[in-house]
Design a protein around this motif. Structure first.
Motif, PDB file in Angstrom:
ATOM      1  N   VAL B   4      -7.411  13.424  10.375  1.00  0.00           N
ATOM      2  CA  VAL B   4      -6.798  14.485   9.951  1.00  0.00           C
ATOM      3  C   VAL B   4      -7.445  15.646  10.443  1.00  0.00           C
ATOM      4  O   VAL B   4      -8.510  15.950   9.027  1.00  0.00           O
ATOM      5  CB  VAL B   4      -6.117  14.178   8.986  1.00  0.00           C
ATOM      6  CG1 VAL B   4      -6.155  14.592   7.220  1.00  0.00           C
ATOM      7  CG2 VAL B   4      -4.498  14.917   9.441  1.00  0.00           C
ATOM      8  N   SER B  32       1.243   6.599   8.693  1.00  0.00           N
ATOM      9  CA  SER B  32       2.442   6.587   7.215  1.00  0.00           C
ATOM     10  C   SER B  32       1.847   8.941   7.416  1.00  0.00           C
ATOM     11  O   SER B  32       0.051   8.907   6.840  1.00  0.00           O
ATOM     12  CB  SER B  32       1.958   6.401   6.354  1.00  0.00           C
ATOM     13  OG  SER B  32       2.717   5.125   5.980  1.00  0.00           O
ATOM     14  N   LEU B  33       2.596   9.890   8.039  1.00  0.00           N
ATOM     15  CA  LEU B  33       2.263  11.387   7.913  1.00  0.00           C
ATOM     16  C   LEU B  33       2.895  11.482   6.572  1.00  0.00           C
ATOM     17  O   LEU B  33       3.896  11.721   6.242  1.00  0.00           O
ATOM     18  CB  LEU B  33       2.595  11.588   8.944  1.00  0.00           C
ATOM     19  CG  LEU B  33       1.348  10.712  10.369  1.00  0.00           C
ATOM     20  CD1 LEU B  33       2.085  11.485  11.508  1.00  0.00           C
ATOM     21  CD2 LEU B  33      -0.037  11.571  10.174  1.00  0.00           C
ATOM     22  N   PHE B  34       2.131  12.756   5.379  1.00  0.00           N
ATOM     23  CA  PHE B  34       3.290  13.339   4.408  1.00  0.00           C
ATOM     24  C   PHE B  34       2.507  14.677   4.706  1.00  0.00           C
ATOM     25  O   PHE B  34       1.313  15.283   5.186  1.00  0.00           O
ATOM     26  CB  PHE B  34       2.135  13.074   3.131  1.00  0.00           C
ATOM     27  CG  PHE B  34       2.309  11.253   3.066  1.00  0.00           C
ATOM     28  CD1 PHE B  34       1.513  10.550   3.887  1.00  0.00           C
ATOM     29  CD2 PHE B  34       3.266  11.181   2.749  1.00  0.00           C
ATOM     30  CE1 PHE B  34       1.498   9.003   3.211  1.00  0.00           C
ATOM     31  CE2 PHE B  34       4.024   9.167   2.591  1.00  0.00           C
ATOM     32  CZ  PHE B  34       2.432   8.755   2.663  1.00  0.00           C
ATOM     33  N   TYR B  36       1.545  17.792   1.723  1.00  0.00           N
ATOM     34  CA  TYR B  36       1.465  17.936   0.226  1.00  0.00           C
ATOM     35  C   TYR B  36       1.113  19.670   0.225  1.00  0.00           C
ATOM     36  O   TYR B  36       0.468  20.158   1.313  1.00  0.00           O
ATOM     37  CB  TYR B  36       0.743  17.016  -0.826  1.00  0.00           C
ATOM     38  CG  TYR B  36       0.455  15.213  -0.808  1.00  0.00           C
ATOM     39  CD1 TYR B  36       0.800  14.610   0.053  1.00  0.00           C
ATOM     40  CD2 TYR B  36       1.730  15.536  -2.145  1.00  0.00           C
ATOM     41  CE1 TYR B  36       1.270  13.255  -0.603  1.00  0.00           C
ATOM     42  CE2 TYR B  36       1.755  14.124  -2.497  1.00  0.00           C
ATOM     43  CZ  TYR B  36       1.514  13.346  -1.738  1.00  0.00           C
ATOM     44  OH  TYR B  36       2.062  12.366  -1.831  1.00  0.00           O
ATOM     45  N   LEU B  46       4.533  16.558  -2.627  1.00  0.00           N
ATOM     46  CA  LEU B  46       5.076  15.798  -1.988  1.00  0.00           C
ATOM     47  C   LEU B  46       6.325  16.742  -0.816  1.00  0.00           C
ATOM     48  O   LEU B  46       7.093  17.099  -1.772  1.00  0.00           O
ATOM     49  CB  LEU B  46       5.738  14.702  -2.172  1.00  0.00           C
ATOM     50  CG  LEU B  46       6.360  14.479  -0.520  1.00  0.00           C
ATOM     51  CD1 LEU B  46       4.617  13.607   0.768  1.00  0.00           C
ATOM     52  CD2 LEU B  46       6.643  12.644  -0.574  1.00  0.00           C
ATOM     53  N   LYS B  49       7.566  13.303   4.348  1.00  0.00           N
ATOM     54  CA  LYS B  49       7.038  11.831   4.701  1.00  0.00           C
ATOM     55  C   LYS B  49       7.859  11.315   6.550  1.00  0.00           C
ATOM     56  O   LYS B  49       9.075  12.017   6.376  1.00  0.00           O
ATOM     57  CB  LYS B  49       6.912  11.201   3.698  1.00  0.00           C
ATOM     58  CG  LYS B  49       8.498  10.154   3.540  1.00  0.00           C
ATOM     59  CD  LYS B  49       8.317   9.704   1.857  1.00  0.00           C
ATOM     60  CE  LYS B  49       9.358   8.722   2.185  1.00  0.00           C
ATOM     61  NZ  LYS B  49      10.754  10.081   1.422  1.00  0.00           N
ATOM     62  N   TYR B  50       6.433  11.110   6.914  1.00  0.00           N
ATOM     63  CA  TYR B  50       7.132  10.372   7.708  1.00  0.00           C
ATOM     64  C   TYR B  50       7.321   8.940   7.913  1.00  0.00           C
ATOM     65  O   TYR B  50       6.823   8.206   7.441  1.00  0.00           O
ATOM     66  CB  TYR B  50       6.489  11.074   9.396  1.00  0.00           C
ATOM     67  CG  TYR B  50       6.414   9.617  10.029  1.00  0.00           C
ATOM     68  CD1 TYR B  50       5.817   8.814  10.936  1.00  0.00           C
ATOM     69  CD2 TYR B  50       7.576   9.763  10.720  1.00  0.00           C
ATOM     70  CE1 TYR B  50       5.867   7.868  12.493  1.00  0.00           C
ATOM     71  CE2 TYR B  50       8.051   9.418  12.186  1.00  0.00           C
ATOM     72  CZ  TYR B  50       7.109   8.438  12.322  1.00  0.00           C
ATOM     73  OH  TYR B  50       7.150   7.121  13.981  1.00  0.00           O
ATOM     74  N   THR B  51       8.627   8.497   8.457  1.00  0.00           N
ATOM     75  CA  THR B  51       9.061   6.684   7.886  1.00  0.00           C
ATOM     76  C   THR B  51       9.258   6.096   9.161  1.00  0.00           C
ATOM     77  O   THR B  51       9.618   5.400   8.974  1.00  0.00           O
ATOM     78  CB  THR B  51      10.906   7.192   6.847  1.00  0.00           C
ATOM     79  OG1 THR B  51      11.369   7.311   7.331  1.00  0.00           O
ATOM     80  CG2 THR B  51       9.980   7.925   5.776  1.00  0.00           C
ATOM     81  N   PHE B  90      -1.417  20.565   2.905  1.00  0.00           N
ATOM     82  CA  PHE B  90      -1.822  19.631   2.723  1.00  0.00           C
ATOM     83  C   PHE B  90      -2.085  19.104   3.925  1.00  0.00           C
ATOM     84  O   PHE B  90      -0.509  17.962   3.794  1.00  0.00           O
ATOM     85  CB  PHE B  90      -2.882  18.970   1.953  1.00  0.00           C
ATOM     86  CG  PHE B  90      -3.759  19.569   1.250  1.00  0.00           C
ATOM     87  CD1 PHE B  90      -3.275  20.253  -0.178  1.00  0.00           C
ATOM     88  CD2 PHE B  90      -5.123  19.580   1.074  1.00  0.00           C
ATOM     89  CE1 PHE B  90      -4.393  21.165  -0.805  1.00  0.00           C
ATOM     90  CE2 PHE B  90      -6.375  20.241   0.285  1.00  0.00           C
ATOM     91  CZ  PHE B  90      -5.382  21.126  -0.521  1.00  0.00           C
ATOM     92  N   SER B  94      -2.029   8.779   6.152  1.00  0.00           N
ATOM     93  CA  SER B  94      -2.281   6.950   4.887  1.00  0.00           C
ATOM     94  C   SER B  94      -2.069   5.947   6.273  1.00  0.00           C
ATOM     95  O   SER B  94      -1.250   5.872   7.446  1.00  0.00           O
ATOM     96  CB  SER B  94      -1.258   6.549   4.167  1.00  0.00           C
ATOM     97  OG  SER B  94      -1.757   5.462   3.716  1.00  0.00           O
ATOM     98  N   LEU B 105      -5.321   7.839   0.752  1.00  0.00           N
ATOM     99  CA  LEU B 105      -4.936   8.806   1.081  1.00  0.00           C
ATOM    100  C   LEU B 105      -6.100   9.448   2.382  1.00  0.00           C
ATOM    101  O   LEU B 105      -6.961  10.309   1.651  1.00  0.00           O
ATOM    102  CB  LEU B 105      -3.859   9.797   0.573  1.00  0.00           C
ATOM    103  CG  LEU B 105      -2.378   9.249  -0.356  1.00  0.00           C
ATOM    104  CD1 LEU B 105      -1.852  10.036  -0.230  1.00  0.00           C
ATOM    105  CD2 LEU B 105      -1.778   8.751   0.594  1.00  0.00           C
ATOM    106  N   PHE B 107      -6.908  13.085   3.769  1.00  0.00           N
ATOM    107  CA  PHE B 107      -6.918  14.511   3.702  1.00  0.00           C
ATOM    108  C   PHE B 107      -6.985  15.269   5.122  1.00  0.00           C
ATOM    109  O   PHE B 107      -8.163  15.505   4.926  1.00  0.00           O
ATOM    110  CB  PHE B 107      -6.812  15.463   2.624  1.00  0.00           C
ATOM    111  CG  PHE B 107      -6.252  15.103   1.239  1.00  0.00           C
ATOM    112  CD1 PHE B 107      -6.428  13.716   0.324  1.00  0.00           C
ATOM    113  CD2 PHE B 107      -4.500  15.986   0.756  1.00  0.00           C
ATOM    114  CE1 PHE B 107      -5.397  13.141  -0.398  1.00  0.00           C
ATOM    115  CE2 PHE B 107      -3.996  15.583  -0.332  1.00  0.00           C
ATOM    116  CZ  PHE B 107      -4.394  14.321  -0.864  1.00  0.00           C
ATOM    117  N   GLY B 108      -6.195  16.593   5.358  1.00  0.00           N
ATOM    118  CA  GLY B 108      -6.911  17.570   6.029  1.00  0.00           C
ATOM    119  C   GLY B 108      -7.208  18.310   5.735  1.00  0.00           C
ATOM    120  O   GLY B 108      -7.300  18.181   4.182  1.00  0.00           O
TER     121      GLY B 108
END
Lengths: 120, 117
Positions: B4, B32-34, B36, B46, B49-51, B90, B94, B105, B107-108
């Protein structure tokens, strides 16, 4: 709101010494993780832990590292013989479940504030 | 391998103006994208989140993110910045690659958001 607690907030050690970083995950969580962030770099996954076993580990997590859940509340990361390059912020996280493809609320990872490890 | 990229290391805005923090991810199975956020001396919290149920995701504190598969992007926005939004953000991904991901996870590198009065 329940939170993940990490102690100490800052740990200073001499190269070659052993350190133990401590974490108290959220009480009903079953999955535990360690990540680290070297200054100026990305947060990196180290290890995940479930049912008293390592579930997954990264290439960073070599024989110098170990994790343990010594009792019902603590989750520890041990570095046996610290090197200068181990200096980083170490984050502990916990979740009820894990992101195995289904993104449910229980899979969310909750993070502690981190322990800054300085190896001199 | 999953990855990412956060396109800006620092973003500076004035209070009351829109916020845009950019994130691109590498294409793979069902990401799965988040997002934080980390405030000084605090843990990673958090935001959203992308569901896969909706491409526009709403999070806490007025933040939103839109999942665009064609662009492999998941940019974070807020219509009006507040001083309390100043923090590091961030973008996190996942993957479930064949069912063997145990929550790892990725991280960027983080984007530091500064909000000026």
């Amino acid at each position: 709101e329940p939170e993940v607690t990490q102690t100490p907030s800052h740990q200073v050690t001499q190269m070659g010494q052993e350190v133990i970083l401590r974490c108290v995950p959220i009480s009903n969580h079953l999955y535990f993780y360690w990540y680290r962030q070297i200054l100026g770099q990305k947060v990196e996954f180290l290890v995940s832990f479930y049912n008293n076993e390592i579930s997954e580990k990264s290439e960073i997590f070599d024989d110098q590292f170990s994790v343990e859940r010594p009792d019902g509340s603590n989750f520890t990361l041990k570095i046996r013989s610290t090197k200068l390059e181990d200096s980083a912020m170490y984050f502990c996280a916990s979740s009820e479940g894990f992101s195995g493809g289904l993104l449910l609320a229980k899979n969310i990872q909750y993070f502690g504030a981190g322990t800054r490890l300085s190896v001199l | 391998a999953q990855s990412v990229t956060q396109l800006d290391s620092h973003v500076s805005v004035s209070e009351g103006t829109p916020v845009l923090l950019r994130c691109n991810y590498s294409s793979s199975y069902s990401p799965s994208l988040f997002w934080y956020v980390q405030h000084p001396n605090k843990g990673l919290q958090l935001l959203l989140k992308y569901t896969s149920a909706a491409t526009l995701v709403k999070g806490i504190n007025g933040f939103e993110a839109e999942f665009k598969k064609s662009e492999t992007s998941f940019h974070l926005t807020k219509p009006s910045a507040h001083m309390s939004d100043a923090a590091e953000y961030f973008c996190v991904v996942s993957y479930n690659a064949g069912g063997t991901s145990y929550g790892k996870l990725t991280f960027g590198q983080g984007t530091i958001l500064t909000v000026h009065p």
